[in-house]
Scaffold this motif. Structure first.
Motif: not given
Length: 185
Positions: A16, A63, A11-12, A136, A67, A36
């Motif tokens: 992060e 995105i 996941t983003n 990613a 992020t 990603l």
């Protein structure tokens, strides 16, 4: 000698969290790479955009703003099209490796670029398939085993997957016996 630690995130939010923790831990933005999928550009796969925007605003909309801001701290951020895989957002040394390798040419696409960064080929192929599936890739170049351990801890706390280091998969070479082992002359 610098070695890199790699992981896959789903996941983003994980991206992060990891990049924020790496920054807080004192890692250089020049040593962190993120790759990603650019999920909003699928309809414009033939269109390439490049930016070195320090704020990451040019990619914020593609995105997610959070992020985009976190990745904006990284060096050399931009988007690029990887033949056969589609559009990606890349930041850090991986951006230079992918951009400079003429991705898809003789370099062997993404796998070739990853191998060029020091990832063993079997790992690179696995990472490529995970990235192709929408995950990613994050890598951090480190100088010491303490730094590598710190990166691995950050990856593990964020529930990253496929954590490995360059050099890990190298075959064992002969080493001299330790202090408790008998020496034979």
């Amino acid at each position: 000698m610098k070695k890199a630690v790699f992981c896959i995130t789903q996941t983003n939010d994980q991206v992060e969290r990891i990049v924020s923790e790496l920054k807080a831990a004192g890692f250089s933005n020049n040593d962190i790479s993120v790759l990603l999928p650019d999920k909003t550009s699928e309809h414009e796969a033939g269109h390439e955009k490049h930016t070195k925007s320090p704020e990451g605003t040019a990619i914020g909309g593609t995105i997610g703003i959070g992020t985009g801001a976190v990745l904006g701290w990284l060096a050399g951020i931009g988007t690029l099209a990887i033949p056969g895989l589609g559009p990606f957002v890349a930041a850090g040394p991986i951006m230079a490796a992918l951009g400079g390798a003429g991705v898809g040419a003789a370099a062997g696409g993404l796998t070739g670029a990853l191998v060029g960064l020091g990832i063993p080929e079997y790992e690179a192929k696995r990472y490529e398939s995970r990235i192709q599936g929408g995950n990613a890739l994050i890598s951090v170049h480190t100088e010491t085993s303490e730094a590598r351990s710190k990166v691995e801890d950050i990856f593990e706390r964020a529930n990253a997957e496929d954590i490995s280091s360059t050099g890990e998969a190298e075959p064992k070479r002969y080493s001299s016996p330790g202090p408790s082992e008998p020496r034979h002359y």
